[in-house]
Scaffold this active site. Sequence first.
Site, PDB file in Angstrom:
ATOM      1  N   GLU A   3       0.910   7.512 -11.363  1.00 30.35           N
ATOM      2  CA  GLU A   3       1.228   6.259 -11.693  1.00 30.35           C
ATOM      3  C   GLU A   3       2.157   6.120 -12.948  1.00 30.35           C
ATOM      4  O   GLU A   3       1.642   5.895 -13.986  1.00 30.35           O
ATOM      5  CB  GLU A   3       0.019   5.293 -11.714  1.00 30.35           C
ATOM      6  CG  GLU A   3      -1.277   5.866 -12.361  1.00 30.35           C
ATOM      7  CD  GLU A   3      -2.395   5.022 -12.191  1.00 30.35           C
ATOM      8  OE1 GLU A   3      -2.529   4.149 -13.079  1.00 30.35           O
ATOM      9  OE2 GLU A   3      -3.520   5.372 -11.577  1.00 30.35           O
ATOM     10  N   ASN A  39       5.626   4.928  -8.744  1.00 32.40           N
ATOM     11  CA  ASN A  39       5.641   3.885  -9.662  1.00 32.40           C
ATOM     12  C   ASN A  39       4.484   2.820  -9.280  1.00 32.40           C
ATOM     13  O   ASN A  39       4.145   2.741  -8.086  1.00 32.40           O
ATOM     14  CB  ASN A  39       6.792   3.007  -9.449  1.00 32.40           C
ATOM     15  CG  ASN A  39       7.220   1.789 -10.294  1.00 32.40           C
ATOM     16  OD1 ASN A  39       6.462   1.063 -10.189  1.00 32.40           O
ATOM     17  ND2 ASN A  39       8.415   2.036 -10.907  1.00 32.40           N
ATOM     18  N   SER A  50       3.372  -5.933 -11.784  1.00 29.49           N
ATOM     19  CA  SER A  50       4.035  -4.681 -11.837  1.00 29.49           C
ATOM     20  C   SER A  50       4.930  -4.475 -10.622  1.00 29.49           C
ATOM     21  O   SER A  50       5.651  -3.332 -10.556  1.00 29.49           O
ATOM     22  CB  SER A  50       3.194  -3.361 -12.172  1.00 29.49           C
ATOM     23  OG  SER A  50       2.565  -3.401 -13.511  1.00 29.49           O
TER      24      SER A  50
END
Length: 977
Positions: free
Chosen positions: A481, A551, A570
């Site tokens: 991540e 991501n 995000s």
Amino acid sequence: MAEMRRVTAQSLPVPRAKYNFNPGWKLYAGDTTGAEKLEFNDVNWQSITLPHAFNEDDAFKKDIHDLTVGISWYRKKFRVPPGSAGKKLFLEFEGIRQAGEFYLNGKPIGLSENGIMAFGFDITDKVNLNGDNEIAARIDNRWDYREKATNSQFQWNNANFYANYGGINKNVYLHVTDKVYQTLPLYSSFKTTGIYIYPHDFDIKLQKATVAVETQVKNDYSVPKRVQLDVVVADADGKVIKTTTAGKATIAPGQLQIIKADMPLTNLNFWSWGYGYLYDVYTVLKVDGATVDVVKTRTGFRKTEFANGMVTLNDRVLQMHGYAQRSTNEWPALGNAVPAWVSDYSNGMMVESNGNLVRWMHVTPWKQDVESCDRVGLIQAMPAGDAEGDPKDRRWEQRLEVMRDAMVYNRNNPSILFYESGNKGIIEEHMKDMKAIRDEFDPHGGRASGSREMLESPAAEYGGEMLYVNKSAKIPFWAMEYSRDEALRKYWDEFSPPYHKNGDGPKYKQESGFNYNRNTDSHAVENAVRWYDYWHERPGTGKRVSSGGVNIVFSDSNTHFRGTENYRRSGEVDALRIPKDGFYTHKVIWDGWVDPNKNGIHLVGHWNYAKGTQKDVYVISTGDKVQLLLNGKSLGYGEQSNQFVFTFKNINWQPGELKAVSFDNTGKKLNEELLNTAGEPAAIKLTPHISPTGFKADGADLVIVDVEVVDAKGQRCPTALSMINFGLSGPAEWRGGLAQGPGNYILVKSLPVECGVNRVILRSMPEAGNIQLMANADGLKGATINLTSLPVQVNAGISNYIAATELKGSLKRGPTPQGPSYTVSRKAIDIASVSSGSNADKANNSYDDNETTSWTSDGNAQNGWIKYTFAQPEQIDEVTMKLDNWRNRKYPIRIKVDNQVVYTGETTQSLGYVTIPVKPTKGKTLTVELTGANTDKDGFGLVEVTGKKDANGMAVPEKKATAILAINEIEIYHKLQ
């Protein structure tokens, strides 16, 4: 094995009865007494269709910690289908949140507690075959729920990571089978494993493989049965490509037996990234020549390898790039409970952005998402259940049980390539536990068993840290991540309404909140900057490589957050899946298996500003040069950074056409992209997104409607923030949209567009009919769309209609390309020996392909050197190093080839590796020398949910020193191009 007579598509076997058990439920959000009893009166309860979280209204209105928890009751009346006498009847629940006690006709039938996995009940002897039946469920989704038998909590039932949409929030089915039947893959419920299908003996170029079928059969008759297995394979168009008869078996009463078949297949279409080609495998059981049970399994065939630091799919290396996404995959005012086509829409967007991997976070995803990824061609990493940590008590046993159940349930889904054992590193004994489960229940599936971290684990088959760059010449490492920055879609830049200053927002845990309150332009650039590190160490750049990373996250999430809003932003799309600019960044930089397509280009932002505005313009491109033109006049070439980012400083805005043009190194034009100034807002435009099979009146289907503010020519007005007032008539339920403001405008019928666009959601009712949606706003021409919901037949609480079975695989990217996916760009120079000024016994640690070991000098400046010798003189162009405390330490160094200085300078802080171009020189030795004092200062400020900084890559107080050279790994390269 004897070959059966070839059959046509028209004579495909008819699968056994599997009914949709979602319609006709009643819901009460709260606890009550007697609701399990037959005579209980639920007439005033809410009528719903499953899946349906009782607290769905909370989704994105409340932050994760405030989601409603407690008891909810679900009840349903139904009749079993005619002809069920003498048959077996099973209920299959794809999952609930968190725990549930179930009752049938007033009597308890079982308990499910883990809040993740599917489970089932054998109701054969408990149903009324000739009249009404009632099922009731008492669901408890409290955060502190404890397992009844052990009093243990479940580690993953966590108020940071696993959004709590409580109740029966996944699909339910009723299966009707013969008493000789192929079992259901519900291990905890029945200790049965169902069907296992896997390919082997591949020839990818010739499109050949052998497909093995293993089906577990049970005989619930009171006498032995002689059983024969036939297998029929049909392609995606329903054409039969192979039929086979396997051996026969005699099965004793009450016994389980696995019957196997092996079939060589030709002209296969192998499942691949963006190529969701799926086959239907029919396993046909016969007794005395008569068919008694048929199961259709939709699956795909692909070849995998996990070696040399790389992932290989169908004999082609693939660098992982995609998203760490919450397993709830949630939507505003719905939670996770969406129809299958919406799962395809969302997961398909990940592929559209050129993601090839989704790492579902913390818990096993819903079966609907697993099957969706099969269809859209999206590789999955499937976890068991975790928050963050490696427990040693009952909670570890719970995790093993979930992984076992998930493997059995999902092992025929080709999109799963990774089994994740933990959201944090686990001890070696636990890694072996997980591999043992894989080896027992999925030994031939071509899947790697690993966990986060695991950088020196002999047992793990893949690994990688959360935020950093890891490399290996053995098992693949990919970042679990990375790039956790947040940006609200509403904020273009500082020069666009509402004029949010980039990074402006409250501190997070006493650290700067800049990274969590970005504008979307800087967020889009940051995505490229962060990916650069993984691209730079891609396959083809040496023996030790990075297998990429994911991501965090794809869509804005109703989980823990660090920015101003009460949810995590995000995402590269917002919670309604409207793209931000970062979506298009990824579409450019990820367009390739390893090396990206050189034609990619995205001009960031919009071109509607106030007179006198001067701003930087950013272009994301895979080209070598980018030119910017305004109304046909060249503004020059951009300043390139991080390979993909081209910056044009201080551009004076003028209305008209802004164009970016990319070129290769020879000056050949590659591609272009335009932005045009829109006119004044004039009208509203509505565009519906509907299932490819139509809008179904089943009480659960959705229509997603785009609402845009456009100018007189129909072009979206990118800075419009108009308040839109909606009206709805007909048999549909308003579920609304999301925007910044009170309660995030959840379920409100007046809400603003942001950046000229928003979305609203309508849910069907069980009654079919005509629906009208109207949108109006002050000063704008209104819009209306008319929809028609299509009837779905439901008889006595059950239906033959299962929406997911009608959805087709996406073949947009085409099959796996032939040929290599990368060009070898540099050659790693082998080190023959090493010497050092101190701690010589540890010097080999600096090039041992193990990032957890290092060589460190003794703190005396004169001893801060290390020298590498080669077997013969080599041309040296670059040095790549992972330096101890890489995140916050700078090292002043000198590099020499033989006795010639080829570099002097200070290393930069990094998220893993630094590459230093040196003066191209040929020599037999390379020496790295410390030339001064170290400086320690955190270069990234990455703070965890706990409020603590992530410790990896940072100097601990006792290791701080002023004259230390410390190398985890060094690689010395000769550039080939």
